[in-house]
Scaffold this active site. Sequence first.
Site, PDB file in Angstrom:
ATOM      1  N   CYS A 172      -7.421  -1.131   1.306  1.00 21.37           N
ATOM      2  CA  CYS A 172      -6.356  -1.639   2.177  1.00 21.37           C
ATOM      3  C   CYS A 172      -6.966  -1.934   3.549  1.00 21.37           C
ATOM      4  O   CYS A 172      -7.645  -1.085   4.130  1.00 21.37           O
ATOM      5  CB  CYS A 172      -5.250  -0.600   2.304  1.00 21.37           C
ATOM      6  SG  CYS A 172      -4.003  -1.040   3.549  1.00 21.37           S
ATOM      7  N   CYS A 196       0.841  -1.196   0.000  1.00 21.52           N
ATOM      8  CA  CYS A 196       0.000   0.000   0.000  1.00 21.52           C
ATOM      9  C   CYS A 196       0.882   1.253   0.000  1.00 21.52           C
ATOM     10  O   CYS A 196       1.784   1.379   0.828  1.00 21.52           O
ATOM     11  CB  CYS A 196      -0.900  -0.020   1.231  1.00 21.52           C
ATOM     12  SG  CYS A 196      -1.910   1.469   1.403  1.00 21.52           S
ATOM     13  N   CYS A 227      -8.458  -5.294  -9.952  1.00 20.33           N
ATOM     14  CA  CYS A 227      -8.084  -4.228 -10.877  1.00 20.33           C
ATOM     15  C   CYS A 227      -7.647  -3.026 -10.035  1.00 20.33           C
ATOM     16  O   CYS A 227      -8.485  -2.332  -9.454  1.00 20.33           O
ATOM     17  CB  CYS A 227      -9.303  -3.890 -11.734  1.00 20.33           C
ATOM     18  SG  CYS A 227      -8.962  -2.696 -13.017  1.00 20.33           S
ATOM     19  N   CYS A 266       0.242   3.076   3.580  1.00 21.79           N
ATOM     20  CA  CYS A 266       0.671   2.594   4.905  1.00 21.79           C
ATOM     21  C   CYS A 266       1.673   1.452   4.829  1.00 21.79           C
ATOM     22  O   CYS A 266       2.033   0.889   5.852  1.00 21.79           O
ATOM     23  CB  CYS A 266      -0.551   2.152   5.707  1.00 21.79           C
ATOM     24  SG  CYS A 266      -1.250   0.576   5.172  1.00 21.79           S
ATOM     25  N   CYS A 297      -5.287   0.700   6.335  1.00 26.17           N
ATOM     26  CA  CYS A 297      -5.517   2.155   6.371  1.00 26.17           C
ATOM     27  C   CYS A 297      -6.823   2.565   5.687  1.00 26.17           C
ATOM     28  O   CYS A 297      -7.175   3.745   5.702  1.00 26.17           O
ATOM     29  CB  CYS A 297      -4.338   2.915   5.751  1.00 26.17           C
ATOM     30  SG  CYS A 297      -4.252   2.815   3.949  1.00 26.17           S
TER      31      CYS A 297
END
Length: 164
Positions: free
Chosen positions: A130, A82, A153, A85, A133
């Site tokens: 995510c 991510c 995607c 984070c 976060c």
Amino acid sequence: MSSEAVSRRSFIGLAGVASAGLLLFGRSQGSAAPMHFAVVRSPADWKHELGPQRYAVLREAATEPPFSSPLLKEHRKGTFVCAGCANALFSSATKFESGTGWPSFWKPLPRAVVTRPDHSLVFERTEVLCARCGGHLGHVFDDGPKPTGLRYCMNGLSLSFKPA
Ligand code: FE
């Protein structure tokens, strides 16, 4: 007192109660259950940290233009994390060429992402966020390759690549 002031006050009260985690309401649907995330920052802090492009995708669910991500050509072994984070999201072993213009994967790492219904277009989609976060990553569709048949995607702007 205006009704706007009243609703603002009750929102602040609610936010205070939920101070242990981010209270994130569905953007277009008031009925969506709130989701809680371990990493919580103010919009101003996210903006400062991410810059305008990554902020628009991760925190405002914007979609990057297709074929714009350098990660489309990332074919090394490693982990896509991510960009908000650093949570490890996808192994390079599950990346595939979807032809859509967005980095695509057939399976996330265990417990890396969460999903929820997205009603922002006329047809319902499943949004992928995510798990750490709450950053918007993209959507998942059921037209992917074996073994899962899923196509995650992803916006390249929501990801960073860590070579193995
Ligand atoms: Fe994250």
